[in-house]
Write a protein that holds these residues in place. Structure first.
Motif, short mmCIF file in Angstrom:
data_model
loop_
_atom_site.label_atom_id
_atom_site.label_comp_id
_atom_site.label_asym_id
_atom_site.label_seq_id
_atom_site.Cartn_x
_atom_site.Cartn_y
_atom_site.Cartn_z
N LEU A 76 14.21 -7.21 -8.83
CA LEU A 76 14.10 -6.02 -9.67
C LEU A 76 12.79 -5.27 -9.44
N MET A 77 12.87 -3.99 -9.71
CA MET A 77 11.69 -3.13 -9.62
C MET A 77 11.67 -2.21 -10.83
N THR A 78 10.47 -1.87 -11.29
CA THR A 78 10.37 -0.82 -12.31
C THR A 78 9.12 0.02 -12.11
N VAL A 79 9.22 1.26 -12.54
CA VAL A 79 8.06 2.14 -12.67
C VAL A 79 7.82 2.27 -14.17
N ALA A 80 6.77 1.64 -14.64
CA ALA A 80 6.49 1.65 -16.08
C ALA A 80 5.97 3.02 -16.51
N GLY B 2 4.02 -2.83 -11.31
CA GLY B 2 2.58 -2.64 -11.35
C GLY B 2 2.14 -1.63 -10.32
N MET B 3 1.35 -0.63 -10.78
CA MET B 3 0.81 0.43 -9.93
C MET B 3 -0.70 0.49 -10.19
N SER B 4 -1.36 1.50 -9.64
CA SER B 4 -2.84 1.52 -9.74
C SER B 4 -3.35 1.32 -11.17
N GLY B 5 -2.66 1.92 -12.13
CA GLY B 5 -3.16 1.89 -13.50
C GLY B 5 -2.86 0.62 -14.27
N ALA C 232 0.86 -1.19 0.00
CA ALA C 232 0.00 0.00 0.00
C ALA C 232 0.90 1.24 0.00
N VAL C 233 0.84 1.97 -1.10
CA VAL C 233 1.71 3.15 -1.24
C VAL C 233 1.02 4.35 -0.60
N SER C 234 1.57 4.76 0.55
CA SER C 234 0.90 5.75 1.40
C SER C 234 1.54 7.13 1.38
N LYS C 235 2.44 7.35 0.43
CA LYS C 235 3.10 8.66 0.33
C LYS C 235 2.08 9.79 0.27
N THR C 236 2.38 10.84 0.95
CA THR C 236 1.55 12.06 1.09
C THR C 236 0.29 11.86 1.94
N LEU D 76 10.84 1.20 0.99
CA LEU D 76 11.24 2.47 0.40
C LEU D 76 11.22 2.31 -1.11
N ILE D 77 10.40 3.13 -1.77
CA ILE D 77 10.19 2.94 -3.21
C ILE D 77 10.67 4.13 -4.03
N GLY D 78 11.10 5.20 -3.37
CA GLY D 78 11.53 6.39 -4.10
C GLY D 78 13.03 6.56 -4.09
N GLU E 28 6.65 4.01 0.94
CA GLU E 28 6.83 5.46 1.01
C GLU E 28 7.99 5.81 0.10
N ASN E 29 7.98 7.04 -0.44
CA ASN E 29 9.09 7.34 -1.34
C ASN E 29 10.05 8.42 -0.85
N ARG E 30 9.80 8.94 0.34
CA ARG E 30 10.77 9.91 0.85
C ARG E 30 11.15 9.56 2.29
N VAL F 190 3.11 -5.76 -6.07
CA VAL F 190 2.55 -4.61 -6.76
C VAL F 190 2.49 -3.46 -5.76
N ARG F 191 2.72 -2.25 -6.26
CA ARG F 191 2.77 -1.06 -5.39
C ARG F 191 1.58 -0.17 -5.75
N VAL F 192 0.58 -0.16 -4.90
CA VAL F 192 -0.68 0.50 -5.26
C VAL F 192 -1.00 1.62 -4.27
N GLY F 193 -1.13 2.82 -4.79
CA GLY F 193 -1.46 3.98 -3.95
C GLY F 193 -2.88 4.46 -4.19
N THR F 194 -3.08 5.13 -5.32
CA THR F 194 -4.35 5.78 -5.63
C THR F 194 -5.56 4.85 -5.50
N ALA F 195 -5.45 3.64 -5.95
CA ALA F 195 -6.61 2.73 -5.91
C ALA F 195 -6.97 2.33 -4.48
N LYS G 214 -6.89 9.83 -4.73
CA LYS G 214 -5.92 10.72 -5.40
C LYS G 214 -5.09 11.49 -4.38
N ARG G 215 -3.83 11.66 -4.70
CA ARG G 215 -2.97 12.48 -3.84
C ARG G 215 -3.22 13.95 -4.15
N SER G 216 -3.22 14.77 -3.09
CA SER G 216 -3.52 16.19 -3.32
C SER G 216 -2.30 16.91 -3.90
C1 LIG Z 1 3.50 6.68 -6.18
C2 LIG Z 1 4.15 5.41 -6.53
C3 LIG Z 1 3.41 4.23 -6.69
C4 LIG Z 1 1.89 4.16 -6.59
O1 LIG Z 1 1.29 4.86 -7.61
P1 LIG Z 1 -0.30 4.82 -7.86
O2 LIG Z 1 -0.45 5.12 -9.28
O3 LIG Z 1 -0.90 5.85 -6.96
O4 LIG Z 1 -0.76 3.45 -7.51
C5 LIG Z 1 4.10 3.06 -6.99
N1 LIG Z 1 5.45 3.05 -7.11
C6 LIG Z 1 6.19 4.16 -6.96
C7 LIG Z 1 7.67 4.07 -7.12
C8 LIG Z 1 5.57 5.38 -6.67
O5 LIG Z 1 6.33 6.47 -6.54
#
Ligand SMILES: *Cc1c(COP(=O)(O)O)cnc(C)c1O
Length: 231
Positions: free
Chosen positions: A157-161, A200-203, A31-35, A75-77, A54-56, A216-221, A225-227
């Motif tokens: 491995l990790m990726t942000v597509a 894999g992220m929310s989208g 659960a990506v809880s940043k912000t 830590l994902i950031g 969290e990314n920071r 999978v790293r899912v925040g928004t779903a 939405k993050r403000s």
């Molecule tokens: C913010 C973030 C996510 C989650 O993104 P959503 O689209 O909100 O699910 C996943 N991975 C990384 C590295 C992020 O920075």
């Protein structure tokens, strides 16, 4: 409700796994809880969620201190070398190792504390100008060098597509990362246990699961939405 969102995401993960003939239990939801404020993390915790991303560092540390000790923090950031000391020995997994120098630094801090830090290599799988991460063609050589460090353990491995409208457009990138992951497993390196493919992220998490994601790293779903957006 956060609880319902988590259940819905989990169901979608399980369905995607089954479509691909995989065991849903192989896939962990982060659960990506940043912000997001700690109240929202508590709500997720009450629903049984234990893995948070969290990314920071400056946001992660106060949350760690305020929330229950059995939470597993990811830590994902992007991680700056001068911040490693604040999280060394305190994270379940660092997903965003993007250079040999950073791995050496994590190793050094881990040794000071007598711990071993689990790490993933972030890969810029689509070769995007704006993104950090190893180039795919550099990953295996980097792994070879980093496997000499016994204060870190290479987990995968990790990726942000890319940000896309149609998740299908990312399938090829997830598939390519899976291939690289298998090559990495086949190297049988020291100081490694290559069992984690974080993609894999929310989208696009369902496509990522179909292509072999184990996290999978899912925040928004989950949290909405993050403000504001942070990079
Ligand atoms: C913010 C973030 C996510 C989650 O993104 P959503 O689209 O909100 O699910 C996943 N991975 C990384 C590295 C992020 O920075």
């Amino acid at each position: 409700m956060i609880k319902d969102n988590i259940a819905a995401v989990r169901e979608r993960i399980d369905a995607a796994a089954k479509r691909a003939g995989r065991d849903p239990e192989e896939i962990k939801l982060i659960a990506v809880s940043k912000t997001m404020p700690v109240e929202m993390l508590k709500e997720a915790y009450e629903a049984g969620q234990r893995d948070f991303g969290e990314n920071r560092v400056q946001e992660l540390v106060p949350k760690m201190e305020e929330l229950p000790a059995d939470i597993r923090w990811h830590l994902i950031g992007q991680l700056q070398k001068n911040k490693v000391k604040y999280i060394s020995g305190r994270t379940e997994l660092i997903h965003s190792v993007d250079s040999i120098g950073l791995a050496q630094f994590i190793d050094k801090e881990a040794k000071k504390r007598g711990v071993v830090s689990d790490i993933l290599f972030e890969v810029n799988i689509a070769g995007e100008e704006s993104k950090s991460g190893f180039k795919p063609e550099d990953v295996l050589d980097a792994a070879e060098q980093i496997s000499a460090l016994d204060g870190v353990r290479i987990r995968g491995l990790m990726t942000v597509a890319p940000l896309v409208e149609n998740a299908e457009d990312n399938r090829i990138y997830f598939r390519n990362l899976k291939h690289l992951y298998i090559d990495m497993q086949n190297k049988n390196m020291d100081n490694s246990m290559v069992d984690t493919l974080s993609m894999g992220m929310s989208g696009d998490f369902e496509v990522a699961v179909e292509e072999g994601a184990t996290m999978v790293r899912v925040g928004t779903a989950i949290f909405g939405k993050r403000s504001y957006e942070i990079t």
